[in-house]
Design a protein around this motif. Structure first.
Motif, PDB file in Angstrom:
ATOM      1  N   PHE A   1     -12.160   0.499 -14.953  1.00  0.00           N
ATOM      2  CA  PHE A   1     -11.480   1.674 -14.380  1.00  0.00           C
ATOM      3  C   PHE A   1     -12.526   2.773 -13.920  1.00  0.00           C
ATOM      4  O   PHE A   1     -13.353   3.042 -14.655  1.00  0.00           O
ATOM      5  CB  PHE A   1     -10.152   2.275 -15.216  1.00  0.00           C
ATOM      6  CG  PHE A   1      -9.175   1.456 -15.264  1.00  0.00           C
ATOM      7  CD1 PHE A   1      -8.355   0.902 -14.271  1.00  0.00           C
ATOM      8  CD2 PHE A   1      -8.840   1.000 -16.585  1.00  0.00           C
ATOM      9  CE1 PHE A   1      -7.272   0.103 -14.251  1.00  0.00           C
ATOM     10  CE2 PHE A   1      -7.564   0.065 -16.607  1.00  0.00           C
ATOM     11  CZ  PHE A   1      -6.885  -0.265 -15.343  1.00  0.00           C
ATOM     12  N   THR A   2     -12.160   3.494 -12.853  1.00  0.00           N
ATOM     13  CA  THR A   2     -12.856   4.711 -12.497  1.00  0.00           C
ATOM     14  C   THR A   2     -12.317   5.907 -13.382  1.00  0.00           C
ATOM     15  O   THR A   2     -11.061   5.740 -13.710  1.00  0.00           O
ATOM     16  CB  THR A   2     -13.349   4.832 -10.972  1.00  0.00           C
ATOM     17  OG1 THR A   2     -11.704   5.043 -10.547  1.00  0.00           O
ATOM     18  CG2 THR A   2     -13.768   3.441 -10.433  1.00  0.00           C
TER      19      THR A   2
ATOM     20  N   ILE B   1      -8.200   5.936 -14.227  1.00  0.00           N
ATOM     21  CA  ILE B   1      -7.670   6.483 -15.360  1.00  0.00           C
ATOM     22  C   ILE B   1      -6.461   7.465 -15.021  1.00  0.00           C
ATOM     23  O   ILE B   1      -5.693   7.482 -15.464  1.00  0.00           O
ATOM     24  CB  ILE B   1      -8.646   6.722 -16.224  1.00  0.00           C
ATOM     25  CG1 ILE B   1      -9.324   5.732 -16.757  1.00  0.00           C
ATOM     26  CG2 ILE B   1      -8.124   7.769 -17.646  1.00  0.00           C
ATOM     27  CD1 ILE B   1      -8.645   4.642 -17.553  1.00  0.00           C
ATOM     28  N   GLN B   2      -6.928   8.341 -14.011  1.00  0.00           N
ATOM     29  CA  GLN B   2      -6.031   9.478 -13.599  1.00  0.00           C
ATOM     30  C   GLN B   2      -4.692   8.787 -13.270  1.00  0.00           C
ATOM     31  O   GLN B   2      -3.592   9.516 -13.234  1.00  0.00           O
ATOM     32  CB  GLN B   2      -6.481  10.258 -12.769  1.00  0.00           C
ATOM     33  CG  GLN B   2      -7.846  11.209 -13.484  1.00  0.00           C
ATOM     34  CD  GLN B   2      -8.656  12.007 -12.623  1.00  0.00           C
ATOM     35  OE1 GLN B   2      -8.262  12.057 -11.301  1.00  0.00           O
ATOM     36  NE2 GLN B   2      -9.563  12.715 -13.275  1.00  0.00           N
ATOM     37  N   THR B   3      -4.769   7.916 -12.458  1.00  0.00           N
ATOM     38  CA  THR B   3      -3.609   7.350 -11.750  1.00  0.00           C
ATOM     39  C   THR B   3      -3.123   6.246 -12.362  1.00  0.00           C
ATOM     40  O   THR B   3      -2.228   5.321 -11.755  1.00  0.00           O
ATOM     41  CB  THR B   3      -4.009   7.088 -10.167  1.00  0.00           C
ATOM     42  OG1 THR B   3      -5.299   6.075 -10.260  1.00  0.00           O
ATOM     43  CG2 THR B   3      -4.374   8.192  -9.480  1.00  0.00           C
TER      44      THR B   3
ATOM     45  N   LYS C   1       2.093  -1.192  -9.636  1.00  0.00           N
ATOM     46  CA  LYS C   1       2.231  -1.239  -7.986  1.00  0.00           C
ATOM     47  C   LYS C   1       0.902  -1.827  -7.527  1.00  0.00           C
ATOM     48  O   LYS C   1       0.790  -2.647  -6.748  1.00  0.00           O
ATOM     49  CB  LYS C   1       2.429   0.294  -7.713  1.00  0.00           C
ATOM     50  CG  LYS C   1       2.377   0.228  -6.009  1.00  0.00           C
ATOM     51  CD  LYS C   1       2.616   1.639  -5.574  1.00  0.00           C
ATOM     52  CE  LYS C   1       2.633   1.941  -4.234  1.00  0.00           C
ATOM     53  NZ  LYS C   1       1.513   2.671  -3.657  1.00  0.00           N
ATOM     54  N   ASN C   2      -0.254  -1.331  -8.051  1.00  0.00           N
ATOM     55  CA  ASN C   2      -1.522  -1.759  -7.679  1.00  0.00           C
ATOM     56  C   ASN C   2      -1.615  -3.147  -7.854  1.00  0.00           C
ATOM     57  O   ASN C   2      -2.404  -3.927  -7.130  1.00  0.00           O
ATOM     58  CB  ASN C   2      -2.603  -0.866  -8.268  1.00  0.00           C
ATOM     59  CG  ASN C   2      -2.699   0.469  -7.825  1.00  0.00           C
ATOM     60  OD1 ASN C   2      -2.277   0.920  -6.856  1.00  0.00           O
ATOM     61  ND2 ASN C   2      -3.459   1.361  -8.888  1.00  0.00           N
ATOM     62  N   GLN C   3      -1.327  -3.815  -8.955  1.00  0.00           N
ATOM     63  CA  GLN C   3      -1.429  -5.378  -9.402  1.00  0.00           C
ATOM     64  C   GLN C   3      -0.582  -5.911  -8.445  1.00  0.00           C
ATOM     65  O   GLN C   3      -0.994  -7.044  -8.026  1.00  0.00           O
ATOM     66  CB  GLN C   3      -0.767  -5.277 -10.725  1.00  0.00           C
ATOM     67  CG  GLN C   3      -1.004  -6.521 -11.259  1.00  0.00           C
ATOM     68  CD  GLN C   3      -0.044  -7.018 -12.586  1.00  0.00           C
ATOM     69  OE1 GLN C   3       0.267  -6.081 -13.429  1.00  0.00           O
ATOM     70  NE2 GLN C   3       0.109  -8.149 -12.932  1.00  0.00           N
ATOM     71  N   ALA C   4       0.615  -5.622  -7.857  1.00  0.00           N
ATOM     72  CA  ALA C   4       1.267  -6.292  -6.989  1.00  0.00           C
ATOM     73  C   ALA C   4       0.568  -6.287  -5.550  1.00  0.00           C
ATOM     74  O   ALA C   4       0.662  -7.399  -4.828  1.00  0.00           O
ATOM     75  CB  ALA C   4       2.754  -5.803  -6.844  1.00  0.00           C
ATOM     76  N   GLU C   5       0.206  -5.257  -5.453  1.00  0.00           N
ATOM     77  CA  GLU C   5      -0.646  -5.103  -3.866  1.00  0.00           C
ATOM     78  C   GLU C   5      -1.912  -5.951  -4.043  1.00  0.00           C
ATOM     79  O   GLU C   5      -2.239  -6.730  -3.145  1.00  0.00           O
ATOM     80  CB  GLU C   5      -0.851  -3.818  -3.507  1.00  0.00           C
ATOM     81  CG  GLU C   5       0.177  -2.837  -3.241  1.00  0.00           C
ATOM     82  CD  GLU C   5      -0.370  -1.294  -3.236  1.00  0.00           C
ATOM     83  OE1 GLU C   5      -1.484  -0.859  -3.466  1.00  0.00           O
ATOM     84  OE2 GLU C   5       0.832  -0.691  -2.910  1.00  0.00           O
ATOM     85  N   ALA C   6      -2.397  -6.190  -5.288  1.00  0.00           N
ATOM     86  CA  ALA C   6      -3.705  -7.100  -5.499  1.00  0.00           C
ATOM     87  C   ALA C   6      -3.191  -8.528  -5.193  1.00  0.00           C
ATOM     88  O   ALA C   6      -4.013  -9.225  -4.606  1.00  0.00           O
ATOM     89  CB  ALA C   6      -4.323  -7.071  -6.734  1.00  0.00           C
ATOM     90  N   VAL C   7      -2.103  -8.919  -5.717  1.00  0.00           N
ATOM     91  CA  VAL C   7      -1.714 -10.334  -5.273  1.00  0.00           C
ATOM     92  C   VAL C   7      -1.380 -10.647  -3.963  1.00  0.00           C
ATOM     93  O   VAL C   7      -1.811 -11.427  -3.685  1.00  0.00           O
ATOM     94  CB  VAL C   7      -0.213 -10.342  -6.337  1.00  0.00           C
ATOM     95  CG1 VAL C   7       0.173 -11.585  -6.177  1.00  0.00           C
ATOM     96  CG2 VAL C   7      -0.758 -10.491  -7.932  1.00  0.00           C
TER      97      VAL C   7
ATOM     98  N   GLY D   1     -10.768   3.314  -4.775  1.00  0.00           N
ATOM     99  CA  GLY D   1     -11.524   3.947  -5.682  1.00  0.00           C
ATOM    100  C   GLY D   1     -11.234   3.787  -7.215  1.00  0.00           C
ATOM    101  O   GLY D   1     -11.548   4.678  -8.202  1.00  0.00           O
ATOM    102  N   ASN D   2     -10.083   3.176  -7.526  1.00  0.00           N
ATOM    103  CA  ASN D   2      -9.453   3.000  -8.752  1.00  0.00           C
ATOM    104  C   ASN D   2     -10.226   2.270  -9.662  1.00  0.00           C
ATOM    105  O   ASN D   2     -10.288   2.445 -10.975  1.00  0.00           O
ATOM    106  CB  ASN D   2      -8.056   2.724  -8.763  1.00  0.00           C
ATOM    107  CG  ASN D   2      -7.032   3.606  -8.380  1.00  0.00           C
ATOM    108  OD1 ASN D   2      -7.369   4.870  -8.480  1.00  0.00           O
ATOM    109  ND2 ASN D   2      -6.234   3.327  -7.562  1.00  0.00           N
ATOM    110  N   ILE D   3     -10.980   1.230  -9.194  1.00  0.00           N
ATOM    111  CA  ILE D   3     -11.723   0.135 -10.215  1.00  0.00           C
ATOM    112  C   ILE D   3     -13.156  -0.206  -9.395  1.00  0.00           C
ATOM    113  O   ILE D   3     -13.235   0.262  -8.439  1.00  0.00           O
ATOM    114  CB  ILE D   3     -11.103  -0.970 -10.118  1.00  0.00           C
ATOM    115  CG1 ILE D   3     -10.670  -1.887  -8.940  1.00  0.00           C
ATOM    116  CG2 ILE D   3      -9.641  -0.889 -11.053  1.00  0.00           C
ATOM    117  CD1 ILE D   3     -10.246  -3.250  -9.068  1.00  0.00           C
ATOM    118  N   ARG D   4     -13.795  -0.716 -10.130  1.00  0.00           N
ATOM    119  CA  ARG D   4     -15.087  -1.418  -9.799  1.00  0.00           C
ATOM    120  C   ARG D   4     -14.896  -2.919 -10.368  1.00  0.00           C
ATOM    121  O   ARG D   4     -14.504  -3.100 -11.422  1.00  0.00           O
ATOM    122  CB  ARG D   4     -16.261  -0.394 -10.432  1.00  0.00           C
ATOM    123  CG  ARG D   4     -16.548   0.673 -10.047  1.00  0.00           C
ATOM    124  CD  ARG D   4     -16.974   0.779  -8.450  1.00  0.00           C
ATOM    125  NE  ARG D   4     -16.931   2.039  -7.863  1.00  0.00           N
ATOM    126  CZ  ARG D   4     -15.945   2.674  -6.957  1.00  0.00           C
ATOM    127  NH1 ARG D   4     -14.980   1.590  -6.566  1.00  0.00           N
ATOM    128  NH2 ARG D   4     -16.115   3.796  -6.515  1.00  0.00           N
TER     129      ARG D   4
END
Length: 97
Positions: free
Chosen positions: A10-11, A15-17, A23-29, A74-77
């Motif tokens: 996490f960036t 962490i802030q979001t 929701k991000n996980q579902a979008e990644a799938v 920008g949420n992860i690397r």
């Protein structure tokens, strides 16, 4: 299809979001499916990395595109590695002189 292991960190923004994680996980799938891939497993971890994804993609180019797309907000690397089954590795070894 080739298998890929992606390590996630996490960036500060991530962490802030963090409450939007599901929701991000579902979008990644959906994004993985959009490039012909599949997320087989997702684990959140303790230690140096915050998560691990095990997925399949039709090839290296698609896997890299998926990892870049996942990091664009920008949420992860990520760090992505191609993984080989024991059978695939045995075939590679059999090609050695």
């Amino acid at each position: 299809m080739p298998t890929y292991i992606t390590l996630i960190k996490f960036t500060e923004k991530g962490i802030q979001t963090i409450k939007g994680f599901q929701k991000n996980q579902a979008e990644a799938v959906k994004a993985a499916e959009g490039i012909g891939g599949k997320i087989k497993s997702l684990f959140m971890t303790m230690g140096e990395y915050d998560g691990v994804v095990i997925g399949e993609c039709s090839g290296d180019e698609e896997a890299v595109a998926g990892a870049i797309a996942a990091a664009m907000d920008g949420n992860i690397r990520t760090t992505t590695m191609r993984a080989f089954t024991p059978e695939e590795f045995a075939k590679i070894v059999s090609m050695l002189p």
